[in-house]
Design an enzyme around this catalytic site. Structure first.
Site, short mmCIF file in Angstrom:
data_model
loop_
_atom_site.label_atom_id
_atom_site.label_comp_id
_atom_site.label_asym_id
_atom_site.label_seq_id
_atom_site.Cartn_x
_atom_site.Cartn_y
_atom_site.Cartn_z
N CYS A 79 2.18 18.43 15.88
CA CYS A 79 3.24 19.43 15.75
C CYS A 79 3.23 20.05 14.34
CB CYS A 79 4.59 18.81 16.11
SG CYS A 79 5.89 20.03 16.38
N HIS A 172 3.88 15.53 20.80
CA HIS A 172 4.12 14.31 20.03
C HIS A 172 3.66 13.05 20.76
CE1 HIS A 172 6.52 16.32 16.96
NE2 HIS A 172 7.05 17.03 17.92
N GLU A 174 3.22 10.34 19.56
CA GLU A 174 3.86 9.16 18.93
C GLU A 174 5.21 8.83 19.56
OE1 GLU A 174 3.60 12.16 17.75
OE2 GLU A 174 5.30 12.75 16.49
#
Lengths: 189, 293
Positions: A79, A172, A174
């Protein structure tokens, strides 16, 4: 053991640290240039690209980062991280690391009410779709030579790409618990 | 494509971590905040210290003023609605603001109920004074929490009290056996499922910022060292004598909160911080942190 630096100026860096630790690699937080010593790879997390960019400049991280990446250091940007690594963005700024030949549009999908989750096909990660979370996300508008698109939305918009030592995603990995993108990054090291 | 999910609502707060969210009342101030490295701005008509001075009923800001600020910057824009005023929240959602603060700084519209925030696609942040209050707001759908502190005072003491209370509540839960959790949920006045979640994970299920009285770089770093994920700074920036310098210094102190050399360096020559207010000098019924429950 491999040590991955995670740029910790602002944003969701703890989430990356936790995924990388689960994959069995050592991590260290990077806020100052001397903290880049001895790392085998670097993650630039999601956050606000203007904030991270300004802090990168204020704490003299831009030129050492450029040098390391030009020297082949593997880097993974998610991002805001993708925006900072892109050669060109729709925002005029003077802190781009220019590490990957793509043009990126910031906040491309609109404001927070347009943030979304979706399933993406990512052939390099196998047949199982990747659940991707897009938050005020950018997209890739133009792909340069030597850059490979790794994932696209249904309408063909590229949202993940790789050049030699640079991996970028507009979303994302993560946040979802699916560690395949991080594992793929570790194989680049 | 699913929009407005819990993951994207709580996820935006995760992206704001380690950053500073600044109160701004004009597009010019918003630009100054963005240039100083703010990770978001809070658009409002008056900063809390002026709301305190003006008295009367404080409401949601004029939409045209919020829109001008949204046009001026590329970072997320938040705006405040009154506690329980779900129509102000609907208006803010329709304007496309990125986060709504259901805020005790404005005059409450409902003394019994807060907004049912799960019904909205836009995420909400709410204030709290302790763990029970934080979990009640999360139960109603808040995707981000902040301490209430005492807004508009430039006095960090209440924010410290509230952050310590939240952390103490978490540590207490962690040390408990499972058969003690229901009684603790009752004592906290908080949903059992969330109490259990905090007991198991050892942290709040959402991001937790500090707010209410932060006025210097050292205040910002103090809140981070006490466990805040980031800082809201209200009157502290544009009521100081050199807002650009103060804003940048607070951003840098929030990033480098564990590095006293850097906090010292950025604390030099900041001009005058905002004038402070002793909490005891405020009449009990004018304390903003007492609003909401």
């Amino acid at each position: 053991m491999k040590k991955i630096g995670v740029l910790a100026l602002q944003g969701a860096f703890v989430e990356h640290v936790s995924v990388l630790n689960r994959l069995g690699v050592e991590t260290s937080l990077v806020r100052l240039p001397q903290e880049l010593d001895g790392i085998d790879g670097l993650v630039i997390p999601g956050g606000e690209s203007t904030t991270i960019g300004k802090l990168m400049r204020a704490y003299s991280l831009v030129s050492p980062l450029k040098e390391l990446i030009a020297g082949g250091l593997p880097v993974f940007g998610t991002c805001a991280g993708m925006i900072l690594l892109a050669k060109q963005t729709t925002d005029p700024n003077d802190y781009s690391l220019g590490a990957v030949d793509i043009r990126v549009r910031r906040n491309a999908f609109g404001r927070q009410v347009d943030s979304f989750e979706t399933e993406l096909s990512v052939p390099v990660l196998g047949d199982t779709p990747f659940h991707a979370v897009f938050i005020r996300a950018p997209w890739i508008e133009k792909i340069g030579d030597g850059v490979k698109v790794l994932a696209q939305l249904h309408d063909g918009t590229p949202v993940a790409a790789r050049s030699k030592n640079v991996l970028v995603t507009a979303f994302h990995p993560e946040l979802t618990g699916d560690m395949r993108f991080h594992a793929y990054f570790l194989k680049m090291i | 494509m699913d929009k407005g999910t819990w993951t994207v609502k709580a996820g935006l707060a995760q992206m704001l971590k380690g950053g500073v969210i600044m109160d701004v009342v004009t597009p010019e101030q918003a630009k100054i905040a963005e240039d100083a490295g703010a990770c978001a701005v809070m658009a409002l008509e008056r900063v809390p210290s002026d709301i305190r001075a003006y008295g009367g009923v404080a409401r949601m800001s004029d939409p045209s003023m919020i829109e001008k600020i949204m046009e001026a910057v590329s970072i997320p824009v938040m705006a405040k609605c009154r506690i329980g005023h779900f129509v102000e929240a609907q208006v803010l959602e329709s304007l496309g603001v990125d986060y709504i603060d259901e805020s005790e700084v404005l005059t409450p519209a409902d003394e019994a109920n807060h907004i049912w925030k799960h019904d909205f696609k836009v995420p909400f942040v709410c204030g709290c004074r302790d763990l029970g209050e934080a979990l009640r707001r999360i139960g109603e759908g808040a995707a981000m929490i902040r301490t209430k502190g005492e807004a508009g005072t430039g006095n960090v003491v209440e924010a410290v009290r509230h952050m310590r209370a939240v952390m103490e509540g978490i540590h207490r839960l962690q040390g408990m056996r499972e058969d003690e959790l229901m009684a603790e949920a009752k004592r906290l006045g908080a949903p059992f499922e969330l109490v259990k979640e905090v007991h198991d994970s050892g942290r709040l299920p959402v991001v937790n910022f500090a707010a209410g009285g932060i006025a210097t770089p050292a205040d910002a770093a103090l809140m981070m060292q006490l466990g805040a994920d980031g800082n809201f700074v209200g009157s502290g920036i544009f009521k100081s004598s050199r807002p650009e310098v103060m804003a940048r210094a607070i951003v840098e102190a929030t990033t480098h909160y564990q590095n006293p050399d850097i906090i010292a360096k950025v604390s030099h020559d900041l001009g005058k911080a905002m004038p402070g207010l002793e909490i005891k000098s405020i009449p009990e019924d004018e304390l903003l942190s007492k609003r909401g429950w």
